[in-house]
Design a protein around this motif. Structure first.
Motif, short mmCIF file in Angstrom:
data_model
loop_
_atom_site.label_atom_id
_atom_site.label_comp_id
_atom_site.label_asym_id
_atom_site.label_seq_id
_atom_site.Cartn_x
_atom_site.Cartn_y
_atom_site.Cartn_z
N ARG A 71 -34.69 -29.53 34.29
CA ARG A 71 -33.61 -28.59 34.61
C ARG A 71 -32.31 -28.93 33.90
O ARG A 71 -31.49 -28.04 33.63
CB ARG A 71 -33.41 -28.52 36.12
N GLU A 75 -30.19 -26.28 31.75
CA GLU A 75 -28.76 -26.02 31.90
C GLU A 75 -28.02 -26.24 30.58
O GLU A 75 -27.11 -25.47 30.24
CB GLU A 75 -28.18 -26.92 32.98
N GLU A 94 -31.74 -21.45 42.15
CA GLU A 94 -33.17 -21.69 42.33
C GLU A 94 -33.77 -20.50 43.06
O GLU A 94 -33.28 -20.10 44.12
CB GLU A 94 -33.44 -22.98 43.11
N GLU A 95 -34.82 -19.93 42.48
CA GLU A 95 -35.50 -18.79 43.07
C GLU A 95 -37.00 -19.04 43.01
O GLU A 95 -37.56 -19.27 41.93
CB GLU A 95 -35.14 -17.50 42.34
N GLY A 97 -38.75 -21.55 43.72
CA GLY A 97 -39.11 -22.85 43.18
C GLY A 97 -38.84 -23.02 41.70
O GLY A 97 -39.22 -24.04 41.12
N HIS A 98 -38.19 -22.04 41.07
CA HIS A 98 -37.87 -22.13 39.65
C HIS A 98 -36.35 -22.11 39.47
O HIS A 98 -35.64 -21.38 40.17
CB HIS A 98 -38.48 -20.96 38.86
N ALA A 99 -35.88 -22.89 38.50
CA ALA A 99 -34.46 -22.89 38.19
C ALA A 99 -34.12 -21.66 37.36
O ALA A 99 -34.86 -21.26 36.46
CB ALA A 99 -34.09 -24.15 37.42
N TYR A 101 -30.79 -20.07 35.25
CA TYR A 101 -29.42 -20.16 34.74
C TYR A 101 -28.93 -18.73 34.53
O TYR A 101 -29.61 -17.94 33.87
CB TYR A 101 -29.39 -20.93 33.43
N GLU A 119 -36.72 -21.00 34.25
CA GLU A 119 -37.65 -22.12 34.07
C GLU A 119 -39.08 -21.61 34.23
O GLU A 119 -39.40 -20.87 35.15
CB GLU A 119 -37.34 -23.17 35.13
#
Length: 263
Positions: A71, A75, A94-95, A97-99, A101, A119
């Motif tokens: 992550r 970023e 975070e949505e 379980g995924h990051a 940006y 991600e």
């Protein structure tokens, strides 16, 4: 294939939805170099001639960045891209379980730009750029914003294939004088509207679907370069007419290569 065409794709959706978009839409690279805003103008002129007011338009482009192992790297990539697009407001969310940006800015001329970097389980990141214009924006502003973003992407070695969607209320004269009282769309009048869309784009019809409140068609136009493969067909335009059950108002949604949200 129809379920893939008509799945929900809201901007606030989880990263899994963004990732799924890469699987549903297999873009076929264009072999013809054309002005990036030519298709935008063609769709705009088609829709504007059938709507009460200037249409709302959303333009999106997505691509995958490889080699993002954590992550922090996501970023860092997001900050680098944000700097290139002049974005000063950004956040890491975070949505499912995924990051994610996300950064937003306003381009010169007032056009909004949204950058989302999701991600992926593969260790890569999926970038989605969105240009959502409200109905008061004119075509010149839209083309200038599109060309500005495209120039920045070209500097990174990326030639974007835009997904473009327009929506607006249909001119009453195209609807006919009557509205059915059973809450269902008059399919014959809807067919007349969609036939005008196809004629304006010199498009051939590939598929058609309908339900109580809507009718939609899948088309191929020789003037649209961005396309997807659907079975044996190369699809590059979808159009839908929908009637709101409460107000009776009719809306037209026109998109290339396919519609990717609810009516």
């Amino acid at each position: 294939m129809a379920s893939c065409f008509w799945k929900r794709n809201k901007w606030a959706a989880a990263a899994a939805i963004i990732i799924a978009a890469t699987l549903c839409f297999i873009l076929i690279p264009s072999t013809v170099e054309s002005e990036p805003s030519r298709e935008t103008e063609l769709l705009w002129n088609t829709a504007s001639g059938m709507m009460k007011e200037t249409p709302e338009i959303t333009m999106t482009f997505g691509t995958v960045y490889t080699g993002i192992s954590n992550r922090k790297e996501l970023e860092q990539l997001g900050n680098r891209l944000a700097g290139q697009f002049g974005i000063t407001r950004s956040s890491l969310l975070e949505e499912s379980g995924h990051a994610i940006y996300e950064g937003k800015t306003t381009l010169p001329g007032g056009a909004p730009l949204i950058l989302r970097l999701a991600e992926m389980d593969s260790g890569d990141a999926y970038m989605l750029i969105s240009l959502p214009f409200h109905s008061e924006t004119d075509l010149i502003q839209i083309k200038e914003a599109q060309q500005r973003v495209e120039k920045q992407l070209n500097s990174q070695g990326i030639s974007p294939e835009w997904r473009i969607m327009l929506r607006g209320e249909i001119t009453p004269g195209l609807q006919g004088e009557t509205i059915r009282t059973d809450g269902n769309l008059d399919q014959s009048k809807a067919e007349s509207v969609l036939a005008q869309v196809a004629a304006s784009l010199s498009a051939s019809r590939l598929e058609a679907y309908e339900n109580g409140q809507s009718r939609n068609v899948t088309l191929h136009s020789p003037y649209i370069e961005t396309k997807i493969q659907s079975g044996d067909n190369k699809v590059n335009v979808q159009a839908a007419v929908h009637q709101h059950t409460e107000t009776g108002a009719w809306t037209l949604t026109l998109a290339t290569p396919v519609i990717t949200s609810d009516f």
